[in-house]
Design a protein around this motif. Structure first.
Motif, PDB file in Angstrom:
ATOM      1  N   CYS A   1      -1.646 -31.511   6.523  1.00 33.08           N
ATOM      2  CA  CYS A   1      -2.220 -32.518   7.418  1.00 33.08           C
ATOM      3  C   CYS A   1      -3.283 -33.271   6.633  1.00 33.08           C
ATOM      4  CB  CYS A   1      -2.847 -31.852   8.634  1.00 33.08           C
ATOM      5  SG  CYS A   1      -3.847 -32.977   9.634  1.00 33.08           S
TER       6      CYS A   1
ATOM      7  N   CYS B   1      -7.201 -33.017   8.425  1.00 36.54           N
ATOM      8  CA  CYS B   1      -8.068 -31.836   8.357  1.00 36.54           C
ATOM      9  C   CYS B   1      -7.806 -30.996   7.115  1.00 36.54           C
ATOM     10  CB  CYS B   1      -7.887 -30.982   9.613  1.00 36.54           C
ATOM     11  SG  CYS B   1      -6.282 -30.186   9.715  1.00 36.54           S
TER      12      CYS B   1
ATOM     13  N   HIS C   1       0.838 -28.722  15.202  1.00 36.19           N
ATOM     14  CA  HIS C   1      -0.447 -29.040  14.576  1.00 36.19           C
ATOM     15  C   HIS C   1      -0.966 -30.390  15.076  1.00 36.19           C
ATOM     16  CE1 HIS C   1      -3.550 -28.794  11.457  1.00 36.19           C
ATOM     17  NE2 HIS C   1      -3.437 -30.125  11.431  1.00 36.19           N
TER      18      HIS C   1
ATOM     19  N   CYS D   1      -4.632 -29.288  15.364  1.00 36.90           N
ATOM     20  CA  CYS D   1      -5.516 -30.050  14.487  1.00 36.90           C
ATOM     21  C   CYS D   1      -6.855 -30.312  15.193  1.00 36.90           C
ATOM     22  CB  CYS D   1      -4.856 -31.380  14.116  1.00 36.90           C
ATOM     23  SG  CYS D   1      -5.839 -32.314  12.924  1.00 36.90           S
ATOM     24  N   PRO D   2      -7.988 -30.137  14.492  1.00 39.95           N
ATOM     25  CA  PRO D   2      -9.292 -30.403  15.110  1.00 39.95           C
ATOM     26  C   PRO D   2      -9.354 -31.806  15.754  1.00 39.95           C
ATOM     27  CG  PRO D   2      -9.585 -29.417  12.954  1.00 39.95           C
ATOM     28  CD  PRO D   2      -8.117 -29.626  13.115  1.00 39.95           C
TER      29      PRO D   2
ATOM     30  N   ARG E   1      -2.092 -41.154  14.522  1.00 35.84           N
ATOM     31  CA  ARG E   1      -1.699 -40.805  13.151  1.00 35.84           C
ATOM     32  C   ARG E   1      -0.875 -41.909  12.512  1.00 35.84           C
ATOM     33  NH1 ARG E   1      -1.984 -35.138  11.407  1.00 35.84           N
ATOM     34  NH2 ARG E   1      -3.390 -34.385  12.997  1.00 35.84           N
TER      35      ARG E   1
END
Ligand SMILES: [Zn+2]
Length: 384
Positions: free
Chosen positions: A99, A102, A111, A116-117, A167
Motif C-alpha cells: 500500500c 501507509c 486493506h 489501512c489507517p 486512491r
C-alpha cells in the motif's frame, strides 16, 4: 458467459476497477443477468458450500439500497476483486503489492476498505467503527453486516466506494483528499442518493396510467472507448443559445470539456453544434473509438441524414459527415436527458461565456459534482 477456469466467481475478466458489466453486450449492469449467471455457475459446478457463501455475498450487495453501479462495486469488494496492487502484482502488471499510503502491508481489497489507517480514519469520523457485532468477522462478513445495518448502510456503501475512488484519484490525478473532507463528501453523496430515490418515489405516486417506468442512468463506454455527451440550451425571451459537452472514458473520468456561446439560434442548431464540437475535440485529442450520445432526436435525425429538414443545417451536417469519414470508429446514439447531467450543466454554463467555443476547466467543482453523479449511475425514473 460463464467462467470455466474454476475460480470462485461468475465474473469473467471483470476484476478491474472498471464499471463495465461484462455479462451484457452493451456493458450495462443488470441485476437479473448477474444473478442468473451466478446461480447457473454455482449449480453447474455443484459448489454447495461456496454457493451458500456466494449467495450471502450476493444478497448483501443486491439488497443494498443505493444505485446499481455501486452495488456492482460492492459485489466486487465482497469477492476481493478490486484491482489493487496485490492483484496487479499477481497478474504481473506491477512489481510491488505494498500500500503506497501507509506502506504497512499489501494493498488488498480488505486493506483498502477496512484495514489501512486511511480507511480507519474515515470509519472513525463517520462513527462506523467496529462494534462487538462486527469485531472478529472476516472481511465479507464485516461488509455484509454493515451493508444490512439499517440507518447506516447507505452511508457505509458510499464510503467504501469513495475510499476506493480517493486512491484512484491519487493515482490518476495526483490529488489527495484529506479524510476530513472525504467524510463530508460521503455524507453529502449519501444524502444526494437518498434525495434522488425520494424524488423517484414521488414521481411514481404522482402519475397514473399504463406508462412503463424506465430507470435511466448515464452509461460509461467500453474500455478503450470515449463517450461524448453534448447538450444544447436556449433561454427565452431572447433565444440566447449555447451548447456544451464533455468526453469521458470507461472509468467515467472526464478527459475534455467545452462550452460554446452561439448568440441566438434554435435549440436544434445548438444541439448539432454541441455534437459537432464534441466530435472535433475527440478527433483532435487523438481518440479513435468514439461514442456520441445525443439527447435530441431531432438533431440525431438531421445528423444521420434521416430528416428532410437537414438542408437548413447543410453546412453543419457536411462538416459532421466529413469528420465521420476519417479513419476512426464513431457510433451515434440517442440518450435521454436524464442520463446527461454533466452535459446539461455545461450547456447552461456556456451562456456566461463570450461568443464562440472555449475549453472548460475539468476541475470545476460543479462539473465534478455532475460527473460523479453520472458515474454513480444514480437513476432518474421516466415514464415512457
Ligand atoms: Zn495502507
Amino acid at each position: 458467459m460463464v467462467d470455466s477456469s474454476g475460480t470462485d466467481t461468475p465474473l469473467q475478466e471483470a476484476g478491474d476497477d472498471t464499471i463495465i458489466w461484462g455479462q451484457e453486450s452493451d456493458g450495462r449492469f443488470r441485476i437479473g443477468s448477474a444473478y442468473k449467471v451466478a446461480v447457473e455457475w454455482l449449480q453447474e459446478n455443484n459448489h454447495g458450500d461456496a454457493a451458500e457463501g456466494n449467495h450471502t455475498k450476493w444478497i448483501s450487495a443486491w439488497k443494498w439500497p443505493g444505485p446499481n453501479r455501486l452495488r456492482h462495486f460492492l459485489w466486487l469488494c465482497l469477492h476481493n476483486r478490486l484491482m489493487t496492487n496485490s492483484e496487479r502484482k499477481r497478474r504481473n502488471f506491477g512489481d510491488t503489492d505494498t500500500c503506497e499510503f501507509c506502506k504497512s502491508g499489501p494493498e488488498m481489497t480488505e486493506h483498502v476498505i477496512r484495514i489501512c489507517p486511511l480507511a480507519a480514519q474515515v470509519w472513525q469520523r463517520l462513527g462506523l467503527i467496529e462494534t462487538p457485532l462486527t469485531h472478529g468477522l472476516n472481511f465479507a462478513g464485516w461488509m455484509a453486516t454493515n451493508l444490512k445495518k439499517e440507518g447506516t448502510n447507505l452511508l457505509f456503501g458510499v464510503a467504501a466506494w469513495l475510499l476506493w475512488r480517493r486512491r484512484n484519484d491519487w493515482i490518476f490525478e495526483k490529488k489527495f483528499q484529506e479524510s476530513e473532507i472525504l467524510v463530508h463528501r460521503i455524507r453529502a453523496w449519501a444524502a444526494v442518493i437518498k434525495q434522488a430515490q425520494d424524488n423517484n418515489r414521488q414521481l411514481l405516486v404522482d402519475t397514473t396510467g399504463d406508462k412503463t417506468r424506465q430507470e435511466l442512468a448515464w452509461q460509461p463506454p467500453p474500455a478503450d472507448w470515449i463517450v461524448i455527451n453534448s447538450d444544447g440550451s436556449v433561454k427565452h425571451p431572447n433565444s440566447a443559445a449555447a451548447a456544451g459537452g464533455l468526453l469521458r472514458n470507461h472509468l467515467g473520468r472526464c478527459v475534455g470539456a467545452f462550452v460554446t456561446n452561439l448568440g441566438s439560434c434554435s435549440i436544434t442548431r445548438a444541439e448539432i453544434v454541441g455534437a459537432l464540437t464534441g466530435l472535433q475535440l475527440a478527433w483532435d485529442q487523438g481518440h479513435r473509438k468514439v461514442l456520441i450520445h445525443i439527447d435530441s432526436t431531432a438533431a440525431l435525425a438531421i445528423l444521420t441524414g434521416k430528416d428532410r429538414d437537414s438542408r437548413r443545417y447543410h453546412n453543419l451536417t457536411r462538416r459532421f459527415q466529413n469528420l465521420l469519414q476519417r479513419n476512426w470508429e464513431v457510433h451515434l446514439s440517442h440518450s435521454y436527458r436524464e442520463c446527461n447531467k454533466a452535459a446539461d450543466y455545461l450547456a447552461n454554463k456556456a451562456h456566461g461565456f463570450s461568443l464562440g467555443t472555449h475549453s472548460f476547466d475539468i476541475s470545476d467543482s460543479g462539473l465534478k459534482f455532475w460527473i460523479l453523479y453520472d458515474t454513480m449511475g444514480i437513476t432518474q425514473d421516466r415514464l415512457i
